[in-house]
Design an enzyme around this catalytic site. Structure first.
Site, mmCIF file in Angstrom:
data_model
loop_
_atom_site.group_PDB
_atom_site.id
_atom_site.type_symbol
_atom_site.label_atom_id
_atom_site.label_comp_id
_atom_site.label_asym_id
_atom_site.label_seq_id
_atom_site.Cartn_x
_atom_site.Cartn_y
_atom_site.Cartn_z
ATOM 1 N N ASP A 216 0.629 -1.227 -0.023
ATOM 2 C CA ASP A 216 -0.181 -0.048 0.094
ATOM 3 C C ASP A 216 0.964 1.090 0.121
ATOM 4 O O ASP A 216 2.007 1.475 0.598
ATOM 5 C CB ASP A 216 -0.829 0.072 1.282
ATOM 6 C CG ASP A 216 -1.962 0.896 1.366
ATOM 7 O OD1 ASP A 216 -3.004 1.096 0.574
ATOM 8 O OD2 ASP A 216 -1.676 1.958 2.109
ATOM 9 N N GLU A 267 14.488 -15.451 0.585
ATOM 10 C CA GLU A 267 14.749 -16.475 1.494
ATOM 11 C C GLU A 267 13.975 -17.511 1.612
ATOM 12 O O GLU A 267 14.240 -18.570 2.014
ATOM 13 C CB GLU A 267 14.893 -15.769 3.005
ATOM 14 C CG GLU A 267 16.013 -14.787 3.101
ATOM 15 C CD GLU A 267 15.746 -14.194 4.646
ATOM 16 O OE1 GLU A 267 14.926 -14.630 5.514
ATOM 17 O OE2 GLU A 267 16.477 -13.118 4.734
HETATM 18 C C1 GLC Z 1 -4.202 3.144 -0.562
HETATM 19 C C2 GLC Z 1 -5.200 2.267 -0.450
HETATM 20 C C3 GLC Z 1 -6.372 3.089 -0.186
HETATM 21 C C4 GLC Z 1 -6.005 3.621 1.261
HETATM 22 C C5 GLC Z 1 -4.716 4.579 1.373
HETATM 23 C C6 GLC Z 1 -4.487 4.696 2.618
HETATM 24 O O1 GLC Z 1 -4.324 4.150 -1.662
HETATM 25 O O2 GLC Z 1 -5.550 1.459 -1.750
HETATM 26 O O3 GLC Z 1 -7.769 2.650 -0.118
HETATM 27 O O4 GLC Z 1 -7.276 4.726 1.729
HETATM 28 O O5 GLC Z 1 -3.996 3.504 0.505
HETATM 29 O O6 GLC Z 1 -3.962 3.605 3.193
#
Ligand code: GLC
Length: 552
Positions: A216, A267
């Site tokens: 993310d 790993e």
């Molecule tokens: C990313 C996710 C989104 C979230 C953001 C903050 O963009 O896809 O849904 O709100 O990160 O974590």
């Protein structure tokens, strides 16, 4: 051979050609009737995904979280939130997926934690200058009394990017940085303790047997030294995709982190993969993330955000294959996810709608749903014929449109609240999906509860209704995925063909793929169709339609 054995050969690099289906756990299947989906719900519905023919699933976060941003605010990276079940439920889901030959990728949220994470609570208690605060980005404010934020950055969800804390003695204190909601403080990734912690989190899930991670906000983890002021252009996408030189996106320092993680994954046996969420201005820059010792994949957001225009789509495909190919990585392709307007709606919206704004009752430019669906089916037929790995988002195989009529008082996305209702945000693509036309909540659960309201007209998109209809979007997806697998379309290269300015046309071996984005039909000549995105008579390809065929 059963399950994963069929493609588990070392070095098989399954992720190069995989079709990866995104599950948004809150909205997939709800076994408890709470109105929020859960892990046992997923396990109980895996047969449908095996039938669909996907290679892997990616699960959006299900870890312990106060759910201020639908789970992208993690308070414990090593446990399952009770809303979604338990670690045992996770293990059972993973085992069942593997037994069905489906790999499993989990979401890793390393840019920020929840403000309920013990580390953040310790940082608040410990005070300025402490090692506890050094795990996050705390700064003194500007102005005489420090009552102005340290810089002018604006949160992706609206409002400022800094929040002032009250120190233990009750006085107004330092500020902390949050790219997203105020409940999502950013980690300081220059701190070795943060790096060590996430290596350990990776190992925790790898030891349980996951096949990889979707990372993310991978483009946000490093900020420019000195945190200089910056103001994005007015019409920017909220995640920053179109802008160059943003001090909190796409900084070079991120590459060290990916290399470090690459070594951790290496790993482990069995070909594990990292896929980065990278909203970057160019494909050239994006490709740097997937050099051989960094991530394995990155999302292709330039492709996703390209409008329904043949020349633009041809260009972005060409450029993607060239740029990713130049570093030896597969290109990925994606049309929908939980952050953008669903492509069955987006491809026919008639005015600009920057990513993150969403569509709601008062939005301008809402599309004709039939046009949107035809374009979506044609777009998918193009995507699934391209070499590389494709991502699908739950519900797109049913042709689900964006839910545009969610009442204001039922909205959940922090974007809606932080922008004071100026931007609808992402709720419209997150509504629980329909399974059975005549069941409560369309079979999402058996109580009828749903954390976001399901539109009344969704019975016709239910999986059972579409299973019974040979012309449904579901049948189209199944056919495309079957042919893609039989013909190994995920690997290899394509040859462009010329079918006019308004067409996307290419060849994969003896398979020809043409999509017509223009107003006039395109005559295809003597051909045998393998599939059509929309059934049509004769050999003239209609507007907003694609076909896969062999030349007689
Ligand atoms: C990313 C996710 C989104 C979230 C953001 C903050 O963009 O896809 O849904 O709100 O990160 O974590």
């Amino acid at each position: 051979m059963t399950g994963l054995e069929q493609f588990a050969a070392p070095g098989a690099q399954w992720w190069r050609s995989a079709v990866i289906y995104q599950i948004y756990p809150r909205s997939f299947a709800d076994s408890t009737g709470s109105g929020v989906g859960d892990l046992p719900g997923i396990t109980s519905r895996l047969a449908a995904l095996e039938e669909l023919g996907v290679d892997a699933i990616w699960l959006s976060p299900f870890m312990t979280s106060p759910q201020k941003d639908a789970g992208y605010d993690v308070a414990d990276y090593r446990d399952v939130d009770p809303l979604f079940g338990t670690l045992d439920d996770f293990d059972a889901m993973l085992a069942e997926a593997h037994a069905r030959g489906i790999r499993v990728i989990v979401d890793l949220v390393p840019n920020h934690s929840s403000d309920r994470h013990p580390w953040f609570q310790q940082a608040l208690a410990a005070g300025p200058g402490s090692p506890e605060r050094a795990r996050y980005i705390f700064r003194d404010g500007r102005g005489e009394n420090g009552d102005l934020p340290p810089n002018n950055w604006e949160s992706v969800f609206g409002g400022g990017m800094w929040e002032r804390v009250v120190e233990a003695d009750g006085t107004p204190g330092q500020w902390y940085l949050h790219i997203f909601d105020v409940t999502q403080p950013d980690f300081d990734w220059t701190n070795p303790e943060v790096r060590a912690e996430f290596r350990s989190v990776l190992r925790f899930w790898l030891d349980r047997g996951v096949d990889g991670f979707r990372v993310d906000v991978a483009h946000g983890m490093i900020k420019t030294d000195g945190l200089p002021d910056y103001m994005p252009p007015l019409e920017a996408d909220s995640m920053g995709g179109g802008e160059a030189d943003v001090p909190y996106w796409g900084q070079d320092g991120v590459h060290d982190i990916y290399r470090d993680w690459h070594r951790v994954l290496a790993e482990y046996d069995g070909d594990r993969a990292l896929c980065g969420e990278a909203w970057l201005p160019t494909l050239k820059q994006t490709a740097l993330w997937v050099r051989p010792d960094e991530m394995h994949q990155t999302f292709n957001f330039p492709y996703m955000m390209t409008a329904w225009d043949a020349a633009s789509i041809r260009d972005v495909i060409r450029e993607s294959l060239a740029e990713f190919g130049a570093v030896g990585a597969p290109s990925t392709w994606v049309l929908s996810n939980h952050d953008v307007v669903r492509h069955a709606t987006r491809l026919a919206v008639t005015v600009e709608n920057p990513q993150g704004d969403g569509l709601g009752p008062l939005s301008a430019g809402k599309p004709d749903p039939a046009v949107g669906l035809s374009r979506a089916r044609a777009a998918t037929a193009v995507m699934l014929a391209l070499p590389g790995s494709s991502y699908l988002y739950q519900g797109e195989e049913l042709g689900l449109p964006e839910a545009m009529e969610i009442p204001d008082d039922l909205r959940q996305d922090p974007t809606w609240f932080r922008s004071q209702g100026e931007r609808y945000g992402r709720d419209g693509c997150r509504v629980p999906i329909p399974w059975e036309a005549d069941a409560p909540a369309y079979g999402f659960n058996d109580t009828g509860a749903s954390w976001l309201p399901q539109p009344e007209e969704w019975a016709r998109f239910a999986r059972d209704a579409e299973t019974a209809d040979a012309a449904s979007t579901l049948h189209l997806y199944r056919t495309l995925l079957r042919l893609r697998r039989e013909r190994a379309l995920g690997v290899g290269s394509l040859v462009w063909e010329d079918r006019g300015e308004e067409a996307i046309a290419f060849r994969r071996g003896d398979l020809h793929v043409v999509a017509n984005l223009g107003a006039e039909p395109i005559e295809l000549g003597d051909v045998t169709f393998l599939t059509q995105s929309e059934p049509f008579e004769g050999t003239a390809l209609p507007t907003d339609t694609a076909a896969w065929f062999i030349i007689d």
